[in-house]
Design an enzyme around this catalytic site. Sequence first.
Site: not given
Ligand code: AMP
Length: 175
Positions: A63, A100
Amino acid sequence: MGADPGWLREHVRELPDHPRPGVSFKDITPLLQTPDAFAATVDAVVAPFAAVEIDKVVGIEARGFVFAAPVAYGIGAGFVPVRKPGKLPWHVEREEYELEYGVDQLEIHRDAITAGERVLVVDDVLATGGTAAAALRLVERLGASVVGVAVFIELEALGGRARLGTTPVHTVLSY
Ligand code: AMP
């Protein structure tokens, strides 16, 4: 429309407990399919960097690509994809990051960025920050400097910003 991007929130679909209990998934597809909302989002991501020298915009699969490509076009920079393992056909650098449950990896073409270049990293959502932090490490390993991380949505409670050190983080909407 104006400068306040709050109306963009109406185009984000929130899905409670998706894809698992406790996660509020931010579905950006309603925004992408609405021309003025999509255009205003890209403009809002670009605006703070209008006067900043940027050579490359890095987008994170998948995305992140949707925002990073028009942002690169708007800034007049090159677009560089950071992808899941095994997708890029040329020589790559690889970084692991923690999920996670377990670990995942991201890759970048070694010749995508030249040492000394100035790079903006773009993604749709900043959650725990693990993904963006891995992208930063890839860019820095190629000798470039990250001038900022720009995301459409920041999930503040997850503290992702803290994992990006002193890198300036720009977000359009906060939840
Ligand atoms: P993080 O590594 O935890 O910051 O996760 C970021 C990635 O996971 C991004 O590329 C988002 O596309 C996806 N992502 C994580 N949490 C969400 C959420 N609540 N809604 C949509 N996309 C998410």
